[in-house]
Design an enzyme around this catalytic site. Sequence first.
Site, PDB file in Angstrom:
ATOM      1  N   GLU A  87      11.360 -10.475 -55.878  1.00 45.78           N
ATOM      2  CA  GLU A  87      12.397 -11.094 -56.696  1.00 45.78           C
ATOM      3  C   GLU A  87      12.644 -10.239 -57.925  1.00 45.78           C
ATOM      4  O   GLU A  87      11.717 -10.006 -58.704  1.00 45.78           O
ATOM      5  CB  GLU A  87      11.960 -12.489 -57.157  1.00 45.78           C
ATOM      6  CG  GLU A  87      13.045 -13.181 -57.968  1.00 45.78           C
ATOM      7  CD  GLU A  87      12.555 -14.076 -59.102  1.00 45.78           C
ATOM      8  OE1 GLU A  87      13.293 -14.994 -59.472  1.00 45.78           O
ATOM      9  OE2 GLU A  87      11.443 -13.854 -59.626  1.00 45.78           O
ATOM     10  N   ASP A 124       7.063 -13.074 -57.040  1.00 46.99           N
ATOM     11  CA  ASP A 124       7.813 -13.637 -58.157  1.00 46.99           C
ATOM     12  C   ASP A 124       7.917 -12.641 -59.317  1.00 46.99           C
ATOM     13  O   ASP A 124       6.960 -11.917 -59.602  1.00 46.99           O
ATOM     14  CB  ASP A 124       7.056 -14.887 -58.619  1.00 46.99           C
ATOM     15  CG  ASP A 124       7.700 -15.572 -59.794  1.00 46.99           C
ATOM     16  OD1 ASP A 124       8.658 -16.322 -59.570  1.00 46.99           O
ATOM     17  OD2 ASP A 124       7.244 -15.351 -60.930  1.00 46.99           O
TER      18      ASP A 124
END
Length: 581
Positions: A301, A232
Amino acid sequence: MIKEIIFLVLILIQIINCELIYSGQDASFNPDWWQKEIIYQIYVRSFKDSDGDGIGDLRGITEQVEHFSNIGVSAIWLTPIYQTPGVDFGYDISDFERIDETFGTMSDFDNLVVTYHRYGIKIILDFVPNHTSDKHVWFKKSVQRIAPYTDYYIWHDGIKNSEGKRMPPNNWLSVFNSGSAWKWNEQRNQYYLHQFLEEQPDLNFRNPNVVHEIRKALYFWLERGVDGFRLDSANFLFESKDLSNEPKAENNTNMKDTDYYSLNHTYTIDQPETYELHHTWRELLDEYKEKDGSTRLLVVECYSPFNQTMKYYGNSTVPGAHFPFNFMLIINFNRQSNANQLQTLVTKWIKNMPKGMWPNWVLGNHDNSRIASRFDPMLVDGLHMFQMLLPGTPVTYYGDELGIRDTFVRWDQTIDKGALNVGPERYEKFTRDPVRAPFPWNYSIHGGFSYGEKTWLPVSPDYWKDNVQSEEKYKSHLKTYKQLTDLRKKPTFTHGNLHVYTISDWVFGFSRSYTDHPTYVVLINLGSEMEIINLRHIRRSLPEILMVKVSSINSGFVTGNLVSREYITLRPKAALTLTTS
Ligand code: GLC
Ligand code: MG
């Protein structure tokens, strides 16, 4: 004579618009699991609730394993399941090595892993290295300056302005539009950095202890059998040491000073140390692979500028992630985009990837409007043909296989903090609640998502018609999806080359061919008029008659129909996959 000249010009135009952009693989190429499989993102809170509390959980996911064998998916990515106060619904972790009660227990997790592996399905965990929850014991101790936690986070005294008032050290902004990325902490008498919510303090990766802790946590989950990680906010790990102010963005006229995108983020993302850290994590996963020969996947990401995104791949000597998510269909493509823009986007990613790397195609996720809403429900099948039949790994957001739309969420029901921060006038532009609605399984109450009284977010009012059970019955997005997951296993798609075409302003096409295997041609009408297509000049080697292999639900065609290569009618937003066999 004039006729001939016109004809030649026409041919030239066709040639210009047709490009071989990927020359395929030779017979010796043996794709690894992550190159063959589809990665399916499960938003855990909304997939299946097994205990009636209105929130999806691990047992629910385990119960539904057959959904994935039905639709031909063999890798799932679970959004964060670790212990969390849930301010950012799991992206604020208070213990990296525990399962949050809402989702179940560690033994529920172990069960899920065993069950899915039995079905041959890989499990990818969403891991959040950039920040923790402010309820994490590391942060609590850091606030109190208890060693060794004192510098686990990024603390600063701040600066005095001309009136002697204390201010944050620079102009950095929080991604969630709440203003400064620095928050004053009374107890410690210092500011801490939070690039996301103030409940998500940024970890300090310049502290070797932090590097060690995160590595240890990754190892913990590898030992519990996971097949990889989605990292993330992977581009946020380091900030520049000198804390320089970030420059104003060029097109910030309609923005408030507190809007994150009013600045260019030159000092807070994509720092050289960030790339290095990813490389060390890749090494950890590659070492782990030695144990049983199975690749542990690293996907990152990052919504970064294109060239900086490409660098997350690393290169063959210093590898980074297996791939950074390709968000071009989210960032660079919208309802106004034409065929040429789609062609450019495909070409740009494939041609700019570092040598030997592998593409991927993301259509949606839990932070962005769903494809059916972002584009058009009728374009869903075309977009699935696009992502499944191009070379590369497709990434599916749960529910998109059904073509469901965003679920409207009123202001008084809004729970996404990023939306609450901007207020009732602007929340609809920022809220992520509508894309996180419960998954519609069947016609029963709450779409079969939960037997409880209430669900944590409203169920879509469309569930009476758009659900798994109903879509099994007729020509549906779900059926198209299944046909495609099956089709992409053919050698033409695993090994074949790729040509892309701008057939008309609004019709994008591509073809895949591989030695003596059938060639496939995909046609997608992005426009709002019917188009008549002549493929003769585009690919001269095509036979005169082609067969419909897959057709979008609105196309008027069914599998097995025959069409003349010189006269194909394509309805608005319709798409066809044609074959030569
Ligand atoms: C990522 C996640 C998003 C989350 C943020 C902070 O962008 O996808 O949902 O809010 O990071 O962790
Ligand atoms: Mg539950």
